[in-house]
Design a protein around this motif. Structure first.
Motif, PDB file in Angstrom:
ATOM      1  N   ASP A  34      64.364 -43.936  -5.554  1.00 38.36           N
ATOM      2  CA  ASP A  34      64.168 -42.723  -4.588  1.00 38.36           C
ATOM      3  C   ASP A  34      62.761 -42.340  -4.326  1.00 38.36           C
ATOM      4  OD1 ASP A  34      63.884 -41.478  -7.201  1.00 38.36           O
ATOM      5  OD2 ASP A  34      65.895 -40.506  -6.778  1.00 38.36           O
ATOM      6  N   GLN A  35      61.745 -43.014  -5.216  1.00 36.64           N
ATOM      7  CA  GLN A  35      60.167 -42.763  -4.944  1.00 36.64           C
ATOM      8  C   GLN A  35      59.460 -43.996  -5.131  1.00 36.64           C
ATOM      9  OE1 GLN A  35      58.860 -39.696  -4.666  1.00 36.64           O
ATOM     10  NE2 GLN A  35      60.605 -38.559  -4.599  1.00 36.64           N
ATOM     11  N   ILE A  36      58.316 -43.957  -4.303  1.00 31.12           N
ATOM     12  CA  ILE A  36      57.531 -45.146  -4.173  1.00 31.12           C
ATOM     13  C   ILE A  36      56.332 -44.457  -4.096  1.00 31.12           C
ATOM     14  CG2 ILE A  36      57.730 -45.506  -1.866  1.00 31.12           C
ATOM     15  CD1 ILE A  36      57.228 -48.457  -2.367  1.00 31.12           C
ATOM     16  N   GLY A  37      55.044 -44.926  -4.581  1.00 33.65           N
ATOM     17  CA  GLY A  37      53.700 -44.597  -4.671  1.00 33.65           C
ATOM     18  C   GLY A  37      53.000 -44.906  -3.092  1.00 33.65           C
ATOM     19  N   ASP A  38      51.789 -44.522  -3.243  1.00 34.37           N
ATOM     20  CA  ASP A  38      51.161 -44.635  -2.008  1.00 34.37           C
ATOM     21  C   ASP A  38      50.403 -46.022  -1.892  1.00 34.37           C
ATOM     22  OD1 ASP A  38      49.434 -43.786  -3.954  1.00 34.37           O
ATOM     23  OD2 ASP A  38      48.572 -42.022  -2.900  1.00 34.37           O
ATOM     24  N   GLN A  39      50.428 -46.737  -3.107  1.00 33.63           N
ATOM     25  CA  GLN A  39      49.345 -47.957  -2.910  1.00 33.63           C
ATOM     26  C   GLN A  39      50.410 -48.998  -2.869  1.00 33.63           C
ATOM     27  OE1 GLN A  39      45.944 -48.004  -3.105  1.00 33.63           O
ATOM     28  NE2 GLN A  39      46.033 -45.645  -3.193  1.00 33.63           N
ATOM     29  N   LEU A  40      50.571 -49.657  -1.850  1.00 38.48           N
ATOM     30  CA  LEU A  40      51.592 -50.462  -1.311  1.00 38.48           C
ATOM     31  C   LEU A  40      51.172 -52.012  -1.016  1.00 38.48           C
ATOM     32  CD1 LEU A  40      53.863 -48.210   0.748  1.00 38.48           C
ATOM     33  CD2 LEU A  40      54.126 -48.754  -1.604  1.00 38.48           C
TER      34      LEU A  40
END
Length: 199
Positions: A34-40
């Motif tokens: 339910d969460q993912i960072g901003d460096q994809l």
């Protein structure tokens, strides 16, 4: 001493030793994302929704004490997040706690393959239960907020209750130490009777 008596005593000793050994237990777990960072992307994941992901672990149950944290040496471990997997060789630490009924209410397993990191901390924190760091570009990872989880960097994870944990093996099929001890005791008495008759 005859071969039969020697064999009986050897079998008795083996049964007693087996009864005293810890019975292995295994657990399966599922990770909701339910969460993912901003460096994809993170392990091939570019957006939510993603998953769920699964894993498992095993250890020798040496008799966990209720409410006491116990450090473990796992006998098996595997988990896959996105396109990356960690195995037993990557585990750096493992700790569990059992409740009064014997169920695990705290599970912490830390893994690192030298670069990429996976951490699961079931039941420990109010804002996260697990995360995985894709450290390919050394971008780091973090989160903030309590109880809300706000993740940033090259990582993916789940909030406090974003997991399931279930016993995978069937305890009924594991020989009970008490039954093994009784069997060993019976063979021991039988061997003793034979010795007494000979003398």
């Amino acid at each position: 001493m005859s071969i039969i008596r020697k064999t009986s005593l050897a079998v008795t000793a083996a049964l007693f030793a087996t009864a005293l050994q810890a019975a292995p237990v295994s657990y399966d777990f599922t990770l909701q994302v339910d969460q993912i960072g901003d460096q994809l992307p993170v392990f091939g994941i570019s957006a939510l929704p993603a998953g769920p992901f699964t894993g498992s672990f095993s250890f020798d149950n040496t008799g966990l004490s209720a409410g006491v944290f116990t450090n473990l040496t796992l006998s098996a471990f595997s988990v896959t997040v996105g396109n990356f997997s960690w195995g037993l060789e990557d585990v750096t630490a493992a700790q569990v706690r059992a409740d009064a009924g014997g169920a695990l209410d705290r599970v912490a397993i830390y893994t690192e393959d030298g670069l990429n990191i996976f951490r699961m901390s079931f039941g420990y924190y109010t804002n996260t239960s697990w995360f995985a760091l894709d450290n390919t570009n050394l971008q780091g990872c973090g989160w903030q907020g309590d109880p809300a989880l706000d993740m940033y960097g090259a990582c993916v994870g789940g909030s406090a209750n974003a997991y399931t944990l279930a016993r995978a093996d069937d305890p009924v099929q594991v020989p009970l130490p008490s039954s093994l001890l009784l069997a060993g005791l019976g063979l021991g008495v039988s061997a003793l009777v034979r010795v007494c008759r000979k003398t």
